[in-house]
Write an enzyme that holds these catalytic residues in place. Structure first.
Site, PDB file in Angstrom:
ATOM      1  N   LYS A  85      -8.710   6.002  -4.245  1.00  0.00           N
ATOM      2  CA  LYS A  85      -8.858   5.219  -3.770  1.00  0.00           C
ATOM      3  C   LYS A  85     -10.265   4.811  -3.678  1.00  0.00           C
ATOM      4  CE  LYS A  85      -5.107   5.149  -1.686  1.00  0.00           C
ATOM      5  NZ  LYS A  85      -3.801   5.193  -0.240  1.00  0.00           N
ATOM      6  N   ASP A 119       4.082   7.552   4.280  1.00  0.00           N
ATOM      7  CA  ASP A 119       4.553   6.595   4.068  1.00  0.00           C
ATOM      8  C   ASP A 119       5.652   5.567   3.906  1.00  0.00           C
ATOM      9  OD1 ASP A 119       3.698   6.620   1.645  1.00  0.00           O
ATOM     10  OD2 ASP A 119       2.913   4.840   1.518  1.00  0.00           O
TER      11      ASP A 119
HETATM   12 MG    MG Z   1       1.882   1.024   0.953  1.00  0.00          MG
END
Ligand code: MG
Ligand code: ADP
Length: 500
Positions: free
Chosen positions: A200, A235
């Site tokens: 990213k 996450d």
């Molecule tokens: Mg997220």
């Protein structure tokens, strides 16, 4: 790869539009200036697209079965399937009894979030919570590991200093953090994991091959920040823990945002590759990394071309078919072909902007699908404002049809994937999933903001399970649950004695 989850590897492909193309004004298009579409040329392409994207029940069933099969293969041995089936080292789930002050840090993009929560046990639950979002200066994305972690540690320290009011830490205790780190990590314990590589757009030197928890703990020590990481979490795992805190029936968590991933509660004795690591707990959370699934997906020439031109060809095929980063791009590719050879926007006119990869985004196709006006005025605006396209009504109808085709395939396949996970769990323990209420906690911008996608997902789940059983499967939006989830996992793994 472990703590990576729903973050696709190619976000750097995103194109920022110049301000002049922001949707500021309605197009001043008078009908005489509108190019007419050549519907004769468009029809065969649309028909083929719909055929290639079709997800009738047998296709859904195949995908669900293949998902369950690949899960088993990945649980048997490392590298046994497309699905990595990563052990999260989370083998206690929140009970509601957690008490005390805990922190969470979520690092996964250009912003990081810090959060504190005061937990009051079964009766008082969440007494107070506060969070802050901090953007990471561009230069730190190319800095050294020490510089980046120093910055994060210092921001955490400043946030901790503002603690007061309802937040209370017993004398002499170190503040404990649940750390959600959304980059590829090989987890080695509940509080350690080796960074495989930055993604990213991050190119921080000196972190690859190191334990990211140690990096952060050392930085906090350097900065004099009296805090320590108690749990390193993916996450999806954070989302599952956060949702489970409120609802004991939560068994699966799915993220549908820029990327996608899913995790679920697995029986320790159903994980052959766990045998070596004698587990004390009968359950553990498994991170499927399902974005890498690829078995039997209905793909088109547009998917194949997009994949071939991506920075990770042949990888993350499920993610490339169902997640937010890609849906707009697939539609764009269809539009380019229809413009070129189908005369969608008149002759063989291909709007220049439309040629740029990733110029059309999923929120754009979503916005176009919300247009209920007779003349499809919103579609007209989006096309004009984004790419300067002047469209007639028939072209606009075709565009909406394409958006719907791609969103429908994505939503229905995501639904089939969820059923695959539930099916696998049910096969191992009859009745445990379908014989009672089971909750799938869902988070991510795509699921949250795209009603048609959400509808198609639910429709596929109902088709696959039948109306009776599907009443037991509740898909619930658990917005931003992963922050509190990470803090709860810090509580569960606290170094201090506790009885929750
Ligand atoms: Mg997220
Ligand atoms: P991330 O996945 O990057 O952690 P989010 O869960 O907030 O972040 O998801 C953001 C993604 O959700 C965007 O990249 C986009 O693909 C999708 N998204 C955001 N807004 C919309 C919208 N209005 N309609 C459809 N998709 C959207």
């Amino acid at each position: 790869m472990s703590v990576t989850a729903s973050s696709p590897a190619v976000r750097s492909f995103h194109v920022s539009r110049s301000p002049s193309h922001k949707r500021v004004s309605k197009p001043r298009v008078i009908m005489s200036a509108v190019r007419s579409s050549d519907s004769l040329g468009v029809a065969p392409i649309l028909t083929k697209l719909k055929k290639d994207c079709a997800t009738p029940l047998p296709v859904l069933r195949h995908v669900a079965d293949a998902m369950a099969f690949d899960m088993r293969a990945g649980l048997a041995v490392d590298g046994g399937s497309d699905l990595k089936m990563i052990l999260s080292y989370v083998d206690t789930l929140p009970t509601g009894n957690e008490k005390g002050l805990f922190y969470a840090l979520d690092l996964g993009g250009t912003n990081f979030r810090v959060l504190r929560v005061q937990l009051g046990g079964k009766e008082e639950r969440v007494i107070a919570t506060e969070f802050e979002q901090v953007s990471i200066p561009q230069e730190l994305m190319f800095a050294t590991s020490e510089e980046l972690f120093n910055f994060i540690a210092s921001a955490l320290g400043k946030f901790a200093q503002k603690e007061g009011g309802n937040f209370e830490l017993p004398q002499g205790r170190t503040r404990e953090i649940g750390f959600t780190f959304s980059f590829p990590v090989k987890q080695t314990s509940i509080k350690s994991g080796i960074l495989i590589k930055w993604t990213k757009g991050f190119a921080v030197s000196g972190t690859a091959g190191k334990d990211v928890v140690a990096c952060l703990n050392e930085a906090m020590e350097r900065q004099g920040t009296d805090m320590q990481v108690s749990a390193l979490v993916n996450d999806t795992v954070g989302t599952l823990a956060g949702a489970r805190y409120w609802d004991d029936d939560v068994m699966v968590a799915v993220i549908l945002g820029t990327g996608t991933n899913a995790c679920y509660v697995e029986r320790a004795d159903a994980i052959p590759k766990l045998a070596k690591r004698m587990s004390k707990s009968p359950i553990t959370i498994v991170n499927t990394e399902w974005g890498a699934f690829s078995n039997g997906l209905p793909l088109t020439e547009f998917d194949r071309e997009m994949d071939a031109e991506s920075i990770n060809p042949g990888e993350q095929i499920f993610e490339k078919t169902i997640s937010g980063m890609y849906l707009g791009e697939i539609v764009r590719r269809v539009l380019v072909k229809m413009a070129k050879v189908g005369g969608l926007f008149g002759g063989s006119y291909v709007p220049e902007k439309l040629i740029t990869p990733f110029f059309l985004r999923t929120p754009d196709i979503c916005a176009m699908q919300q247009d209920t006006s007779r003349d499809l005025e919103a579609v007209e605006s989006v096309l004009y404002d984004i790419a300067g396209i002047k469209s007639d009504l028939s072209a606009r109808k075709t565009v909406v049809d394409i958006c719907d085709t791609i969103a429908k395939r994505g939503g229905r396949l995501a639904g089939a994937g969820i059923v695959g996970i539930l099916q696998k769990m049910e096969e191992d323990s009859k009745g445990v999933i379908f014989g009672k209420r089971t909750v799938v906690a869902m988070d991510g911008g795509l699921y949250e903001h795209y009603p048609q996608y959400r509808g198609y997902l639910q429709e596929a789940v109902t088709e696959l399970l039948g109306s009776e059983i599907s009443k037991n499967v509740v898909i619930e939006h658990s917005k931003d649950g992963s922050g509190i989830g990470a803090a709860l996992l810090a509580a569960a793994n606290s170094k201090y004695e506790h009885d929750f």
